[in-house]
Enzyme design. Sequence first.
Site, PDB file in Angstrom:
ATOM      1  N   ASN A  22       9.541   5.543  -2.886  1.00 58.60           N
ATOM      2  CA  ASN A  22       9.605   6.931  -3.341  1.00 58.60           C
ATOM      3  C   ASN A  22      10.652   7.654  -2.507  1.00 58.60           C
ATOM      4  OD1 ASN A  22       7.472   6.514  -5.130  1.00 58.60           O
ATOM      5  ND2 ASN A  22       5.933   7.031  -3.595  1.00 58.60           N
ATOM      6  N   ARG A  36      -1.584  -1.105   6.408  1.00 60.34           N
ATOM      7  CA  ARG A  36      -2.293  -0.709   5.186  1.00 60.34           C
ATOM      8  C   ARG A  36      -2.228   0.808   4.994  1.00 60.34           C
ATOM      9  NH1 ARG A  36      -4.303  -5.320   3.472  1.00 60.34           N
ATOM     10  NH2 ARG A  36      -4.945  -6.828   5.063  1.00 60.34           N
ATOM     11  N   HIS A  74       9.985   4.109   3.755  1.00 56.44           N
ATOM     12  CA  HIS A  74       8.877   3.145   3.650  1.00 56.44           C
ATOM     13  C   HIS A  74       8.887   2.515   2.262  1.00 56.44           C
ATOM     14  CE1 HIS A  74       7.453   7.216   2.706  1.00 56.44           C
ATOM     15  NE2 HIS A  74       6.638   6.675   1.810  1.00 56.44           N
TER      16      HIS A  74
HETATM   17  P1  5GP Z   1       5.029   8.531  -0.058  1.00 58.21           P
HETATM   18  O1  5GP Z   1       4.256   9.472  -0.917  1.00 58.21           O
HETATM   19  O2  5GP Z   1       5.823   9.279   0.992  1.00 58.21           O
HETATM   20  O3  5GP Z   1       5.873   7.551  -0.817  1.00 58.21           O
HETATM   21  O4  5GP Z   1       3.966   7.628   0.677  1.00 58.21           O
HETATM   22  C1  5GP Z   1       3.332   8.000   1.847  1.00 58.21           C
HETATM   23  C2  5GP Z   1       2.098   7.146   1.949  1.00 58.21           C
HETATM   24  O5  5GP Z   1       1.634   7.210   3.264  1.00 58.21           O
HETATM   25  C3  5GP Z   1       0.949   7.608   1.056  1.00 58.21           C
HETATM   26  O6  5GP Z   1       0.582   6.546   0.184  1.00 58.21           O
HETATM   27  C4  5GP Z   1      -0.173   7.963   2.040  1.00 58.21           C
HETATM   28  O7  5GP Z   1      -1.444   7.580   1.581  1.00 58.21           O
HETATM   29  C5  5GP Z   1       0.246   7.191   3.274  1.00 58.21           C
HETATM   30  N1  5GP Z   1      -0.140   7.800   4.541  1.00 58.21           N
HETATM   31  C6  5GP Z   1       0.009   9.105   4.911  1.00 58.21           C
HETATM   32  N2  5GP Z   1      -0.382   9.297   6.182  1.00 58.21           N
HETATM   33  C7  5GP Z   1      -0.799   8.073   6.628  1.00 58.21           C
HETATM   34  C8  5GP Z   1      -1.314   7.628   7.878  1.00 58.21           C
HETATM   35  O8  5GP Z   1      -1.487   8.370   8.844  1.00 58.21           O
HETATM   36  N3  5GP Z   1      -1.630   6.296   7.973  1.00 58.21           N
HETATM   37  C9  5GP Z   1      -1.449   5.430   6.938  1.00 58.21           C
HETATM   38  N4  5GP Z   1      -1.784   4.158   7.135  1.00 58.21           N
HETATM   39  N5  5GP Z   1      -0.964   5.830   5.745  1.00 58.21           N
HETATM   40  C10 5GP Z   1      -0.645   7.133   5.588  1.00 58.21           C
END
Ligand code: 5GP
Length: 114
Positions: free
Chosen positions: A87, A29, A100
Site C-alpha cells: 500500500n 505478524r 512494508h
Molecule cells: P498499511 O495500512 O500501512 O499498508 O499497513 C499497516 C499495517 O500495520 C496494518 O495492517 C496494521 O494492522 C499493522 N500495524 C499497525 N501497527 C502495528 C503494530 O504496532 N504492530 C504490528 N505487528 N502491526 C501493526
Amino acid sequence: MTDTIFGQIARGEMEADIVYEDDLAVAFRDLNPQAPVHVLVIPRESMVDLNDAPEVEAATLGHLLQVCATVAKQEGLAEDGYRVVANTGDNGGQTVNHLHLHVLGGRAMLWPPG
Ligand code: 5GP
C-alpha cells in the site's frame, strides 16, 4: 527521517511477533490480520514507501521480495498461493510510513481489491 512504530520494531525497541529476520529485513505478524496468515516484511533501513525505491539499493528491494517468498514457504503458503501488497500513499491505503510488504494467505483473495 520519519520515525515510526515499524522503525522501532526494526531496531528491536518495540515488541513484535517476528517470524524472520536478517541484516536487511524483518518480518512479523500483523497486529490486525486480514487473512489466516498476515505477515509484514520491512527493510531495516528507513524508507517511507515505494516512491523512495529509485534512491534505494536495488539489492535491498529485491531482498524484500525474496524474504516474502521465504516467509510464504515457511508459513505453508507457497503451494496454494498468496498475495503480496505494498500500500502506497493515501490512495493506496498506507497508514504506517515505513515501507512494508503485506504477505497474505491461507484463504482465496478477491480481485479487484477494494
Ligand atoms: P498499511 O495500512 O500501512 O499498508 O499497513 C499497516 C499495517 O500495520 C496494518 O495492517 C496494521 O494492522 C499493522 N500495524 C499497525 N501497527 C502495528 C503494530 O504496532 N504492530 C504490528 N505487528 N502491526 C501493526
